[in-house]
Design a protein around this motif. Structure first.
Motif, PDB file in Angstrom:
ATOM      1  N   THR A  57      -1.129   1.547  -5.740  1.00 20.48           N
ATOM      2  CA  THR A  57      -1.274   1.795  -4.315  1.00 20.48           C
ATOM      3  C   THR A  57      -0.916   0.516  -3.553  1.00 20.48           C
ATOM      4  OG1 THR A  57      -3.592   1.199  -4.389  1.00 20.48           O
ATOM      5  CG2 THR A  57      -3.045   3.522  -4.646  1.00 20.48           C
ATOM      6  N   LYS A  58      -0.349   0.709  -2.405  1.00 19.02           N
ATOM      7  CA  LYS A  58       0.066  -0.419  -1.574  1.00 19.02           C
ATOM      8  C   LYS A  58      -0.861  -0.496  -0.376  1.00 19.02           C
ATOM      9  CE  LYS A  58       3.997  -2.333   0.825  1.00 19.02           C
ATOM     10  NZ  LYS A  58       5.404  -2.162   1.189  1.00 19.02           N
ATOM     11  N   ASP A  59      -1.505  -1.636  -0.207  1.00 21.06           N
ATOM     12  CA  ASP A  59      -2.378  -1.830   0.960  1.00 21.06           C
ATOM     13  C   ASP A  59      -1.536  -2.014   2.211  1.00 21.06           C
ATOM     14  OD1 ASP A  59      -4.633  -1.699  -0.630  1.00 21.06           O
ATOM     15  OD2 ASP A  59      -4.650  -3.872  -0.994  1.00 21.06           O
ATOM     16  N   LYS A  60      -1.988  -1.413   3.296  1.00 18.81           N
ATOM     17  CA  LYS A  60      -1.246  -1.524   4.557  1.00 18.81           C
ATOM     18  C   LYS A  60      -1.703  -2.703   5.340  1.00 18.81           C
ATOM     19  CE  LYS A  60      -0.058   3.253   4.993  1.00 18.81           C
ATOM     20  NZ  LYS A  60       0.009   4.412   5.843  1.00 18.81           N
TER      21      LYS A  60
END
Length: 90
Positions: free
Chosen positions: A87-90
């Motif tokens: 998952t990529k943190d925004k």
């Protein structure tokens, strides 16, 4: 016979070209950690009929009066899969 069919007018009865019984399939999925998935799938099939009026004698094929009586060998297959997502943190 299972899954038999009778061609119009011939009076013959035989297993269909796609008759395959028994067929077993097992699926197991495990989530060992967040964002990771493991799965194992095992399949076993009895082998399909070889379409035609054939019989086997030793290693040779011969014509016979019965259709679809000769089958492919049974088979089994195992598939193992690991999925990981990031998952990529925004």
């Amino acid at each position: 016979m299972r899954d038999s069919r009778e061609p119009a007018g011939s009076g013959d009865r035989f297993p269909s070209d796609y008759d395959q019984a028994p067929y077993h399939e097992y699926l197991r999925q495990l989530p060992p950690a967040p964002h990771v998935n493991l799965s194992l799938k095992w399949s076993y099939g009895s082998g399909f009929p070889i379409p035609g009026y054939l019989r086997m004698n030793g290693a040779s094929y011969y014509l016979t009066s019965s259709r679809n009586q000769l089958r492919l060998d049974p088979y089994q297959r195992a598939d193992f899969r690991i999925n990981k997502s990031w998952t990529k943190d925004k």
